[in-house]
Design a protein around this motif. Structure first.
Motif, mmCIF file in Angstrom:
data_model
loop_
_atom_site.group_PDB
_atom_site.id
_atom_site.type_symbol
_atom_site.label_atom_id
_atom_site.label_comp_id
_atom_site.label_asym_id
_atom_site.label_seq_id
_atom_site.Cartn_x
_atom_site.Cartn_y
_atom_site.Cartn_z
ATOM 1 N N GLU A 72 0.828 -1.207 0.000
ATOM 2 C CA GLU A 72 0.000 0.000 0.000
ATOM 3 C C GLU A 72 0.867 1.263 0.000
ATOM 4 O O GLU A 72 0.618 2.208 -0.750
ATOM 5 N N HIS A 73 1.909 1.276 0.831
ATOM 6 C CA HIS A 73 2.819 2.430 0.888
ATOM 7 C C HIS A 73 3.474 2.652 -0.471
ATOM 8 O O HIS A 73 3.528 3.782 -0.964
ATOM 9 N N ASP A 74 3.968 1.567 -1.088
ATOM 10 C CA ASP A 74 4.619 1.688 -2.390
ATOM 11 C C ASP A 74 3.630 2.168 -3.457
ATOM 12 O O ASP A 74 4.000 2.939 -4.342
ATOM 13 N N ALA A 75 2.375 1.723 -3.374
ATOM 14 C CA ALA A 75 1.365 2.153 -4.348
ATOM 15 C C ALA A 75 1.106 3.656 -4.230
ATOM 16 O O ALA A 75 1.002 4.363 -5.243
ATOM 17 N N VAL A 76 1.015 4.163 -3.005
ATOM 18 C CA VAL A 76 0.807 5.604 -2.785
ATOM 19 C C VAL A 76 2.018 6.380 -3.299
ATOM 20 O O VAL A 76 1.881 7.397 -3.989
ATOM 21 N N ARG A 77 3.195 5.887 -2.965
ATOM 22 C CA ARG A 77 4.447 6.527 -3.395
ATOM 23 C C ARG A 77 4.530 6.578 -4.917
ATOM 24 O O ARG A 77 4.799 7.629 -5.505
ATOM 25 N N ASP A 78 4.274 5.432 -5.563
ATOM 26 C CA ASP A 78 4.358 5.370 -7.023
ATOM 27 C C ASP A 78 3.313 6.272 -7.684
ATOM 28 O O ASP A 78 3.597 6.912 -8.698
ATOM 29 N N ALA A 79 2.119 6.328 -7.110
ATOM 30 C CA ALA A 79 1.074 7.197 -7.667
ATOM 31 C C ALA A 79 1.513 8.655 -7.594
ATOM 32 O O ALA A 79 1.318 9.421 -8.558
ATOM 33 N N TRP A 80 2.113 9.054 -6.477
ATOM 34 C CA TRP A 80 2.579 10.435 -6.360
ATOM 35 C C TRP A 80 3.690 10.707 -7.376
ATOM 36 O O TRP A 80 3.689 11.744 -8.051
ATOM 37 N N LEU A 81 4.635 9.781 -7.499
ATOM 38 C CA LEU A 81 5.727 9.965 -8.460
ATOM 39 C C LEU A 81 5.193 10.027 -9.888
ATOM 40 O O LEU A 81 5.649 10.844 -10.694
ATOM 41 N N ARG A 82 4.202 9.198 -10.207
ATOM 42 C CA ARG A 82 3.581 9.259 -11.540
ATOM 43 C C ARG A 82 2.890 10.611 -11.746
ATOM 44 O O ARG A 82 2.898 11.152 -12.854
ATOM 45 N N SER A 83 2.305 11.166 -10.677
ATOM 46 C CA SER A 83 1.652 12.479 -10.794
ATOM 47 C C SER A 83 2.676 13.579 -11.080
ATOM 48 O O SER A 83 2.311 14.662 -11.542
ATOM 49 N N GLN A 84 3.948 13.289 -10.818
ATOM 50 C CA GLN A 84 5.036 14.216 -11.115
ATOM 51 C C GLN A 84 5.670 13.902 -12.478
ATOM 52 O O GLN A 84 6.770 14.340 -12.783
ATOM 53 N N ASN A 85 4.969 13.087 -13.264
ATOM 54 C CA ASN A 85 5.368 12.705 -14.626
ATOM 55 C C ASN A 85 6.583 11.774 -14.677
ATOM 56 O O ASN A 85 7.353 11.812 -15.641
ATOM 57 N N PHE A 86 6.742 10.944 -13.661
ATOM 58 C CA PHE A 86 7.781 9.920 -13.686
ATOM 59 C C PHE A 86 7.150 8.582 -14.037
ATOM 60 O O PHE A 86 5.999 8.316 -13.694
ATOM 61 N N THR A 87 7.905 7.764 -14.726
ATOM 62 C CA THR A 87 7.567 6.363 -14.908
ATOM 63 C C THR A 87 8.348 5.615 -13.846
ATOM 64 O O THR A 87 9.550 5.842 -13.695
ATOM 65 N N VAL A 88 7.675 4.739 -13.121
ATOM 66 C CA VAL A 88 8.323 3.992 -12.051
ATOM 67 C C VAL A 88 8.367 2.517 -12.435
ATOM 68 O O VAL A 88 7.338 1.906 -12.707
ATOM 69 N N LEU A 89 9.581 1.974 -12.471
ATOM 70 C CA LEU A 89 9.772 0.546 -12.722
ATOM 71 C C LEU A 89 10.281 -0.092 -11.443
ATOM 72 O O LEU A 89 11.259 0.371 -10.858
ATOM 73 N N ARG A 90 9.620 -1.159 -11.017
ATOM 74 C CA ARG A 90 10.031 -1.893 -9.808
ATOM 75 C C ARG A 90 10.463 -3.294 -10.212
ATOM 76 O O ARG A 90 9.770 -3.968 -10.963
ATOM 77 N N PHE A 91 11.613 -3.684 -9.678
ATOM 78 C CA PHE A 91 12.126 -5.020 -9.958
ATOM 79 C C PHE A 91 12.455 -5.716 -8.649
ATOM 80 O O PHE A 91 13.237 -5.186 -7.848
ATOM 81 N N PRO A 92 11.878 -6.880 -8.421
ATOM 82 C CA PRO A 92 12.247 -7.637 -7.222
ATOM 83 C C PRO A 92 13.701 -8.093 -7.323
ATOM 84 O O PRO A 92 14.228 -8.305 -8.426
ATOM 85 N N ASN A 93 14.339 -8.245 -6.179
ATOM 86 C CA ASN A 93 15.740 -8.663 -6.155
ATOM 87 C C ASN A 93 15.972 -9.935 -6.962
ATOM 88 O O ASN A 93 16.978 -10.057 -7.652
ATOM 89 N N SER A 94 15.041 -10.879 -6.873
ATOM 90 C CA SER A 94 15.218 -12.151 -7.591
ATOM 91 C C SER A 94 15.293 -11.933 -9.103
ATOM 92 O O SER A 94 16.052 -12.617 -9.792
#
Length: 117
Positions: A72-94
């Motif tokens: 949930e925290h990451d979803a809120v964070r990513d939504a805010w970053l997207r609202s700042q016109n960033f594309t957010v890519l997340r990759f699990p360590n594996s």
């Protein structure tokens, strides 16, 4: 005051990266990937992004065990970053460890760069 704390935290994170962050940085640093300029542990608003290419408004995150239970925290964070016109890519360590070619391909695709062999 909060901003100073964030910048200090980012500096600490640059000094002690995870194994996967080191691996990603070895690929992203010095314009090695698609001639893109990445910076690491960058403060954006009230967040610290792992890797940022400002020209392409692209954020790359290495998601280690500390992200478990923080969906949930990451979803809120990513939504805010997207609202700042960033594309957010997340990759699990594996994925970083075992399928690095997929990580590289996804980063290049998000920046509109061709995949070169």
């Amino acid at each position: 005051m909060h901003e100073d704390w964030l910048h200090d935290r980012a500096k600490d994170m640059r000094r002690s990266p995870s194994v996967q962050e080191k691996r990603l940085w070895s690929i992203l640093r010095d314009r090695r990937l698609g001639d893109m300029k990445f910076r690491r542990q960058v403060v954006i608003g009230r967040y610290v992004a792992d890797f940022v290419c400002m020209r392409h408004r692209l954020i790359v995150e290495a998601d280690g065990p500390h992200h478990e239970g923080r969906i949930e925290h990451d979803a809120v964070r990513d939504a805010w970053l997207r609202s700042q016109n960033f594309t957010v890519l997340r990759f699990p360590n594996s994925q970083i460890e075992n399928r690095g070619h997929e990580v590289i391909a996804a980063i290049l695709a998000a920046a509109g760069k061709p995949l070169t062999g």
